[in-house]
Design an enzyme around this catalytic site. Sequence first.
Site, PDB file in Angstrom:
ATOM      1  N   ASP A   1       3.821  37.437  15.046  1.00 24.08           N
ATOM      2  CA  ASP A   1       5.119  36.770  14.878  1.00 24.08           C
ATOM      3  C   ASP A   1       6.221  37.752  15.268  1.00 24.08           C
ATOM      4  O   ASP A   1       5.964  38.947  15.457  1.00 24.08           O
ATOM      5  CB  ASP A   1       5.231  36.357  13.395  1.00 24.08           C
ATOM      6  CG  ASP A   1       6.419  35.455  13.116  1.00 24.08           C
ATOM      7  OD1 ASP A   1       6.934  34.815  14.054  1.00 24.08           O
ATOM      8  OD2 ASP A   1       6.833  35.376  11.936  1.00 24.08           O
TER       9      ASP A   1
ATOM     10  N   GLU B   1       9.445  38.571  19.942  1.00 18.24           N
ATOM     11  CA  GLU B   1      10.299  38.304  21.132  1.00 18.24           C
ATOM     12  C   GLU B   1      10.826  39.592  21.759  1.00 18.24           C
ATOM     13  O   GLU B   1      10.975  39.604  22.984  1.00 18.24           O
ATOM     14  CB  GLU B   1      11.460  37.383  20.725  1.00 18.24           C
ATOM     15  CG  GLU B   1      11.017  35.991  20.306  1.00 18.24           C
ATOM     16  CD  GLU B   1      10.233  35.979  18.992  1.00 18.24           C
ATOM     17  OE1 GLU B   1      10.548  36.814  18.117  1.00 18.24           O
ATOM     18  OE2 GLU B   1       9.309  35.164  18.853  1.00 18.24           O
TER      19      GLU B   1
ATOM     20  N   ASP C   1       9.395  27.671  15.043  1.00 19.07           N
ATOM     21  CA  ASP C   1       9.938  27.003  13.856  1.00 19.07           C
ATOM     22  C   ASP C   1      10.554  25.652  14.189  1.00 19.07           C
ATOM     23  O   ASP C   1      11.748  25.548  14.447  1.00 19.07           O
ATOM     24  CB  ASP C   1      10.971  27.910  13.192  1.00 19.07           C
ATOM     25  CG  ASP C   1      10.351  29.225  12.768  1.00 19.07           C
ATOM     26  OD1 ASP C   1       9.103  29.293  12.661  1.00 19.07           O
ATOM     27  OD2 ASP C   1      11.101  30.184  12.546  1.00 19.07           O
TER      28      ASP C   1
HETATM   29  O1  MIG Z   1      11.645  35.269   9.836  1.00 19.90           O
HETATM   30  O2  MIG Z   1       6.516  35.072   8.507  1.00 19.90           O
HETATM   31  O3  MIG Z   1       7.830  31.444  13.049  1.00 19.90           O
HETATM   32  O4  MIG Z   1       5.808  30.700  11.274  1.00 19.90           O
HETATM   33  O5  MIG Z   1       6.071  31.528   8.608  1.00 19.90           O
HETATM   34  C1  MIG Z   1      10.664  34.264   9.689  1.00 19.90           C
HETATM   35  C2  MIG Z   1       7.382  34.076   8.062  1.00 19.90           C
HETATM   36  C3  MIG Z   1       9.325  34.845  10.001  1.00 19.90           C
HETATM   37  C4  MIG Z   1       8.682  33.013  11.444  1.00 19.90           C
HETATM   38  C5  MIG Z   1       7.489  32.238  11.935  1.00 19.90           C
HETATM   39  C6  MIG Z   1       6.919  31.417  10.822  1.00 19.90           C
HETATM   40  C7  MIG Z   1       6.537  32.317   9.668  1.00 19.90           C
HETATM   41  C8  MIG Z   1       7.753  33.119   9.212  1.00 19.90           C
HETATM   42  N1  MIG Z   1       8.306  33.875  10.336  1.00 19.90           N
END
Ligand code: MIG
Length: 831
Positions: free
Chosen positions: A421, A424, A506
């Site tokens: 996650d 980017e 999201d």
């Molecule tokens: O700032 O890890 O897209 O799937 O549950 C949010 C917490 C961070 C974004 C991800 C999401 C995940 C969440 N993350």
Amino acid sequence: MDDADIFETAPRTPGALRSVRAASGAVEIAYEHGRVRAEAVGPGIVRVRLAETGFAPERSWDVLQPARPPADAVASEVDGGAVLEQGGLRLTLQGDEAAMAIEGADGARWLTSAGPPRWGRARLDRLDLPHREGDALPPGVDGVLLRQAWTLDPRDRLWGFGQRTGGLDRRGRALTNWTSDSFGIGHHRGTDNLYQAQPLFLAVQPGRAFGAFLHVSHFSRFDAGARHPDRLGIDALGGELDLFLFAGPTPAAVVEQLTRLTGRPLLPPAWALGFHQSRWGYASADEVVALVDGFRERGLPLDAVHLDIDYMRGFRSFTWDPERFPDPRGLAERVHERGARLVAIIDPGVKDEPGAGYPAADELVTRGYALRNPDGSPFRGYVWPDRALFPDFARADVRAWWGDRHRASLVEIGIDGVWNDMNEPTVFDRPFATGAARNRPFPLGLRHGGDEEPASHLEVRNLYATLEGRATYEGWERHAPGVRPWVLTRSAFPGSQRTCATWMGDNNSWWEHLAMSVPQLLSMGLSGSPHAGADIGGFFENARPELFARWMELGAFYPFMRDHTAQGTRAQEPWAFGDEVEAVARQALTLRYRLLPYLVTLTHEAAFDGAPLMRPMGYAFPDVEETFDVEDAFMLGPWLLAAPALEPHCRWRRVVLPPGRWCDYWSGRPVGDAGAHGARAVIVEATPGRPPLLLRQGALLPSGNARPSTAKPLSELRIVATPPETDSAYEVVEDDGWSTAWQRGGVARTALRSRRDGDRLTVTIGARRGAFRPAPRRLVLEVRLGGPPERVEMGGEGVDVRWDPDRRAAEVAWQDDGTERAVTVWGGRTP
Ligand code: MIG
């Protein structure tokens, strides 16, 4: 945007043609201020590069796969220019100012340059490039914008472009390629840009398709007819146009060419094709085990649970919270005993706390592996662990180190997959604890690639996640040898499909986002990255029961099927909405698990030639214009047409039927015959639990028994057949579901054929080939007919047949011994 607005000063153009060289399948042309090099790099793949001075250096981290240039490319000088021809594609460069025309073998124009390419330093404030106050574009070629406009055929739809909001055809939109987190509620149909950057597209019209990949990792943009309906504009920092052209001539051929260049999609392990349950907020090992038990007690299939950031100690990647997850190994064992798998999230931001007993931080700092500021100091930004450092994944040594970090804390513990996650990458402007943290751009001046291969953030940002995914995948390969790794990534660039599955980030618990996931996932498949899903039920906000039920139905067809939701939202497990919704979810999950042999076959097709699992109607029927703009239905492989319920209170819906006869998967009833060429619309029932799902004429659909998880072998392989017009063929591919033996012949292939001759239908299930031996099981042939057959023979002898009037299915079953069987059916009419 006009040149005067986007360039700091009047841009430069190539000017007069100076010299032409056309030899050994390549063309090189020098202009007063620029040069072009064009060559065929693979069958149906032509590369054309255009730069003001030198071409960009080759990068060690490039996503391109080794090329095998075709021997039959013809490069020839023509009066005042040159022509390059290969595989049905013809590139002509003639005259001054690098004027180009790209045509098909039939002389049909694909792209023609509309005016000269221009170069100049870009004005940062006009680029829509997120940056910090005080940021400037770096000096040199990174800050040089290449701008080129092309004339488009008015009939072309523009597909692909990777992860996007909106519809399938992106014509009329401006599209940015810059990996970005759009945290907070939420993106919508008009949002230009999301987490991934796929600078590529397909141009399709009935009977023809071609494609293009802008092999530029720098910030870039397409104007796909936003300013002028028949112009395609390309803007790219880095100063170079590096365009790969794909000859098609079908959408499938373009995807094959694209994935030959950027890599074939990974083959997922069997469990990854099952159902995944997730939520941000499962906060202890006991809660996770209870969750798995919840599925088992209710007889709902489940293959994987995802551990979100709460499992870590203070959001430190590669750690476990000692209180809530005191015994991760024991947790993995308990989950495995219950026939499920565990996926753990890993964020790239490593807490900046050297000397505090956190080895990842110590090593990152002492080895100098972090991304650096222009002054050479490590870059720091706020993210989940508060102040964090970011590994420089463009370096091979950093990737190796990152991969190795997975060994003790994940691989050896028994974790089965990794979820990447925030890659980017994303940072925020202040610690979360202070509240109101907002996304903050990375400074544009950051340095990637270390001292050996220095490169700017502008060049590497879009690749960051792809390189992280590669590091993870390769580390997993080293530390769990022979096991198929499974990595899920949020951000990506073309090439990521070799190592990572992906999800759409999201979304919201909105009907709009349910519907949008169809064109979004179709675009992912067209962009070479088929192993994709959207969060079922929606991430932000609270799903209402009907929305969740319909999302489970659609999610049963997602290549990656995961229920996930944000912290603080209401419960979103399949049983959280009462009995009625649970019953629909059970139906959806049962269908998913029955279809697994088909999905496995489709993943082998994808690994072989890039073919997506979810296919736009126009991909499957590329000559039929009426199918091109369908984005509320799709083909799952060659045999199933899924037309999900995408609106509240839907009980009936319109379906555009492509050519041929179609029957309802559930009842076997005919739903219509669109004839040999055209399409026609029908209204079909969309009862909850039985969403419209149509079987194509001549289907030879592998399926199986429903199972609680893929940990149990199939006890039945069932071939669902519908009578063909004359004949039909398919091949079922099976494997052990977990190892890499499939790369060395460890598969089982079974050829299927059907042939109709008047009143007589013969289905042949060929002898099994290949080294994989399935567990003992039944083989069932299920033929969908208008009524009970008069007689059925197998190998020339009459056999018992079971007629199921509810599904209009004649069933013949036997113990599967891998030998060839031919079953002939007389009578029964076609459905
Ligand atoms: O700032 O890890 O897209 O799937 O549950 C949010 C917490 C961070 C974004 C991800 C999401 C995940 C969440 N993350």
